[in-house]
Design an enzyme around this catalytic site. Structure first.
Site, PDB file in Angstrom:
ATOM      1  N   THR A  32       9.685  -0.751  13.047  1.00  0.00           N
ATOM      2  CA  THR A  32       9.952  -0.968  14.476  1.00  0.00           C
ATOM      3  C   THR A  32      11.376  -0.536  14.813  1.00  0.00           C
ATOM      4  OG1 THR A  32      10.562  -3.286  14.069  1.00  0.00           O
ATOM      5  CG2 THR A  32       8.286  -2.845  14.750  1.00  0.00           C
ATOM      6  N   PHE A  39       1.797  -4.166  15.362  1.00  0.00           N
ATOM      7  CA  PHE A  39       0.445  -4.454  15.838  1.00  0.00           C
ATOM      8  C   PHE A  39       0.362  -5.737  16.646  1.00  0.00           C
ATOM      9  CE2 PHE A  39      -4.084  -5.495  15.452  1.00  0.00           C
ATOM     10  CZ  PHE A  39      -4.660  -4.247  15.697  1.00  0.00           C
ATOM     11  N   ARG A  40       1.257  -6.705  16.359  1.00  0.00           N
ATOM     12  CA  ARG A  40       1.056  -8.050  16.893  1.00  0.00           C
ATOM     13  C   ARG A  40       2.009  -8.462  18.005  1.00  0.00           C
ATOM     14  NH1 ARG A  40      -0.874  -7.726  12.033  1.00  0.00           N
ATOM     15  NH2 ARG A  40      -2.825  -8.809  11.559  1.00  0.00           N
ATOM     16  N   ILE A 107       1.673   2.519   7.545  1.00  0.00           N
ATOM     17  CA  ILE A 107       0.859   3.735   7.435  1.00  0.00           C
ATOM     18  C   ILE A 107       1.573   4.944   8.015  1.00  0.00           C
ATOM     19  CG2 ILE A 107      -1.301   2.400   7.533  1.00  0.00           C
ATOM     20  CD1 ILE A 107      -1.527   3.296  10.511  1.00  0.00           C
ATOM     21  N   HIS A 125      -2.354  -0.056   2.888  1.00  0.00           N
ATOM     22  CA  HIS A 125      -3.215   0.179   4.053  1.00  0.00           C
ATOM     23  C   HIS A 125      -3.408   1.658   4.344  1.00  0.00           C
ATOM     24  CE1 HIS A 125      -1.991  -4.121   5.518  1.00  0.00           C
ATOM     25  NE2 HIS A 125      -2.878  -4.139   4.540  1.00  0.00           N
ATOM     26  N   CYS A 161     -17.432  19.775   2.693  1.00  0.00           N
ATOM     27  CA  CYS A 161     -18.802  19.295   2.471  1.00  0.00           C
ATOM     28  C   CYS A 161     -19.516  18.882   3.755  1.00  0.00           C
ATOM     29  CB  CYS A 161     -18.796  18.132   1.484  1.00  0.00           C
ATOM     30  SG  CYS A 161     -18.123  16.588   2.161  1.00  0.00           S
TER      31      CYS A 161
END
Length: 251
Positions: A32, A39-40, A107, A125, A161
């Protein structure tokens, strides 16, 4: 810097100097300070662009389409983010040889951007800076994925694939990465000092690592702006800006 903060940083320096193996552990708070939204927090942009649960992503092309749309909206919010003083402090501790690797819940790839190798970053994560095929595992770069997605509006498929492509992150409902969990457990078990930085320590199984380290005889240090559920068991708690604390270790 207050006298109490300076004293706490000096204590942390002594603890690291005396440690044989330091396990680093980072959460959203270290990023941050680079401008990456967590996220929160109230009004977090993640609340408007919530990740699609894994099962929905796999089962529905429409869900995959929406997931990629949200992914690129969020990417654009912190595209210019650079490693913070906290990231650079962690990189310095690793370069000194006292910290073999850092376990991270993040991430954003900013630990690698600070100069760390892939082997020095244990990503619990996953990583949002590239995509992987869910069938064959082939890596795809996001520039290609975005050109494909924005060119025809369809969720991209693996060029190898034809399988489903997904951001290389761990979504809700998706299994934790076995190799990363194994490496994190090994580092936690071997350390005599566990340094948790910028994590609320409420997301499991990741938050179990500092508690395990403490129960295994290691000292536990928590550096976070806000209190955490594990503060009471820690040997040292520093409630301060992460960059201010870890800049003391930048060499």
């Amino acid at each position: 810097m207050t006298e109490n903060l300076a004293t706490s940083i000096a204590t942390l320096q002594e603890m690291i100097q005396d440690a044989r193996i330091v396990a680093g552990f980072t959460g959203a708070g270290i990023s941050t300070e680079s401008g990456v939204p967590d996220f929160r927090s109230p009004n977090s942009p993640w609340m408007h662009n919530k990740p699609i649960p894994f099962q929905h992503f796999v089962q529905s092309a429409e869900a995959r389409q929406e997931a990629w749309r949200r992914k690129f909206v969020m990417d654009d919010l912190y595209r210019e983010a650079q490693p913070s003083q906290g990231h650079i402090g962690i990189a310095s501790l690793i370069a000194s040889g006292r910290m073999p690797a850092v376990i991270t819940q993040n991430i954003d790839g900013l630990h690698q951007a600070s100069g760390l190798s892939e082997e020095q970053v244990i990503e619990l994560h996953g990583n949002g800076t590239y995509a992987k095929c869910l069938s064959c595992g082939r890596r795809h770069e996001l520039d290609w994925v975005r050109r494909h997605f924005e060119g025809n509006g369809e969720p991209p498929e693996c060029i190898n694939c034809g399988g489903i492509l997904k951001s290389a992150t761990v979504s809700f409902g998706q299994a934790m990465p076995e190799e990363a969990m194994r490496r994190a457990q090994k580092l936690t078990a071997s350390c005599d000092l566990f340094l948790a930085v910028g994590s609320s320590l409420v997301v499991y199984p990741a938050a179990a690592f500092p508690a395990f380290a403490k129960e295994n005889g290691a000292q536990l240090v928590i550096v976070n702006r806000e209190p955490t559920p594990l503060d009471e068991m820690a040997d040292l708690v520093i409630h301060a800006e992460i960059g201010t604390v870890l800049s003391a270790f930048v060499s």
